[in-house]
Design a protein around this motif. Structure first.
Motif, short mmCIF file in Angstrom:
data_model
loop_
_atom_site.label_atom_id
_atom_site.label_comp_id
_atom_site.label_asym_id
_atom_site.label_seq_id
_atom_site.Cartn_x
_atom_site.Cartn_y
_atom_site.Cartn_z
N ASP A 43 0.84 -1.20 0.00
CA ASP A 43 0.00 0.00 0.00
C ASP A 43 0.88 1.25 0.00
OD1 ASP A 43 0.13 1.21 2.96
OD2 ASP A 43 0.16 -0.98 3.10
N ALA A 44 0.28 2.38 -0.35
CA ALA A 44 1.05 3.61 -0.57
C ALA A 44 1.83 4.06 0.66
CB ALA A 44 0.10 4.73 -1.03
N ILE A 45 1.21 3.95 1.84
CA ILE A 45 1.88 4.41 3.06
C ILE A 45 3.07 3.52 3.39
CG2 ILE A 45 1.63 4.82 5.53
CD1 ILE A 45 0.21 6.86 3.76
N ARG B 61 4.73 1.66 1.35
CA ARG B 61 5.73 1.87 0.30
C ARG B 61 6.54 3.13 0.59
NH1 ARG B 61 2.53 1.14 -3.73
NH2 ARG B 61 2.04 3.31 -4.18
N ASP B 62 5.86 4.19 1.03
CA ASP B 62 6.55 5.45 1.32
C ASP B 62 7.53 5.28 2.48
OD1 ASP B 62 6.80 8.36 0.80
OD2 ASP B 62 6.02 8.53 2.84
N HIS C 128 10.50 3.43 1.22
CA HIS C 128 11.36 4.35 0.44
C HIS C 128 12.34 5.06 1.37
CE1 HIS C 128 8.22 4.85 -3.04
NE2 HIS C 128 8.93 3.76 -3.15
N THR D 138 11.40 -0.39 -11.64
CA THR D 138 10.05 -0.03 -11.24
C THR D 138 9.22 0.37 -12.46
OG1 THR D 138 8.72 1.47 -9.87
CG2 THR D 138 10.76 2.36 -10.78
N ASN E 267 6.77 2.56 -11.64
CA ASN E 267 6.25 3.79 -11.05
C ASN E 267 7.23 4.94 -11.27
OD1 ASN E 267 5.58 5.86 -9.11
ND2 ASN E 267 4.30 4.36 -8.06
N ARG F 193 7.11 8.15 -10.48
CA ARG F 193 7.38 8.99 -9.30
C ARG F 193 8.29 8.27 -8.32
NH1 ARG F 193 3.25 13.43 -7.01
NH2 ARG F 193 2.46 14.23 -8.97
N GLU F 194 8.11 6.97 -8.18
CA GLU F 194 8.99 6.19 -7.30
C GLU F 194 10.44 6.29 -7.79
OE1 GLU F 194 8.53 1.98 -5.17
OE2 GLU F 194 8.75 1.76 -7.35
N ILE G 24 7.60 11.91 -2.31
CA ILE G 24 7.01 11.58 -3.61
C ILE G 24 6.07 12.68 -4.10
CG2 ILE G 24 4.90 10.33 -2.91
CD1 ILE G 24 6.05 8.07 -4.90
N GLU G 25 5.57 13.50 -3.15
CA GLU G 25 4.67 14.59 -3.52
C GLU G 25 5.39 15.92 -3.73
OE1 GLU G 25 4.64 14.30 1.02
OE2 GLU G 25 4.59 12.92 -0.69
#
Length: 272
Positions: free
Chosen positions: A180-182, A184-185, A188, A211, A213, A215-216, A248-249
């Motif tokens: 999930d995104a959280i 994964r962050d 990272h 990847t 992705n 952005r990743e 990532i943002e």
């Protein structure tokens, strides 16, 4: 002897000295090609790529462009059809998309397996496994079985097992794609922290991170390489001139990701 004669004789020596000082790359691919059978088109064609010691390189490309095949060749799990591959120390550690842990072993047992293959003495394996699990923030999880671990924890164990191979090169094949995104962050952040810690300790770790992705790739990499669709070739590369840590943002990450995404779309369209 004239000045021009002196320079002509001195130049080769100076070039040789510069070459001797320049560090060898952690990974070098020279004209690498890969085909599966004579009747099929090549998966990879004329790949020329250097990965510097301690570099974090991200590889992007459409599905089927040969990204995983490239990692398998570097890892020595398959042989290239043509060209040459050189890896610092002769071997690279590989981390898969799935954790591929042995369910009948504990977290520490999975890490100890890699240590055993390295012929680390039995008396030292448990201590070293716990140290590596601590590096990936799994203190206290050494005796847990695989079914007791979350997806993120399993990937941490897989990372510790890869680090147990004691290679200067770590290959990562979409290791966080199923998370999930959280989670994964968080991973990272931990990967960058681990990579940076190795550099500060004088043990540079080169990472080749595959990847889908974009952005990743921009969030993690010092450099991003885009492979074309079949046959896979190095279509373009970007240097990510943004300091870590990144998010990532972040505006800079989003901006470069948009540029790379546009190029990826053009590349896919050319081979549709």
């Amino acid at each position: 002897m004239t000045t021009s004669d002196f320079l002509e004789r001195a130049a080769p020596s100076a070039l040789a000295e510069a070459a001797a000082v320049a560090p060898a790359p952690a990974v070098r691919l020279e004209g690498v090609c890969k085909s599966f059978g004579r009747a099929t088109a090549p998966v990879l064609d004329d790949i020329n790529l250097d990965v510097a010691a301690g570099e974090l390189l991200c590889v992007l490309g459409a599905s089927g462009c040969g990204k995983s095949t490239l990692l398998n060749l570097i890892a020595g799990l398959d042989r290239q059809t043509g060209g040459r591959i050189t890896v610092d120390g002769g071997h690279a550690a590989l981390m898969f998309q799935e954790s591929a842990l042995f369910p009948w072993l504990t977290a520490a047992g999975n890490v100890e397996l890699a240590l055993r293959l390295r012929k680390v003495p039995k008396a030292e394996r448990r201590t070293e496994a716990k140290r590596l699990l601590s590096l990936v923030r799994l203190d206290g999880a050494a005796d847990k079985r695989v079914h007791e671990l979350s997806g993120g924890m399993r990937q941490r164990v897989a990372m510790a097992r890869a680090l147990a191979q004691n290679s200067a090169v770590l290959l990562m094949d979409e290791p966080f794609a199923a998370l999930d995104a959280i989670t994964r962050d968080v991973l990272h952040e931990e990967l960058v922290s681990l990579w940076d810690g190795n550099a500060r300790a004088g043990r540079p770790l080169a990472i080749v991170f595959v990847t889908h992705n974009v952005r990743e790739a921009v969030r993690l990499g010092q450099r991003v390489v885009l492979l074309s669709s079949r046959p896979g070739r190095v279509a373009r590369e970007w240097t990510v001139d943004m300091p870590q840590p990144r998010r990532i943002e972040d505006t800079g990450v989003a901006g470069l990701a948009a540029e790379i995404t546009a190029e990826l779309r053009r590349e896919i369209s050319r081979h549709a």
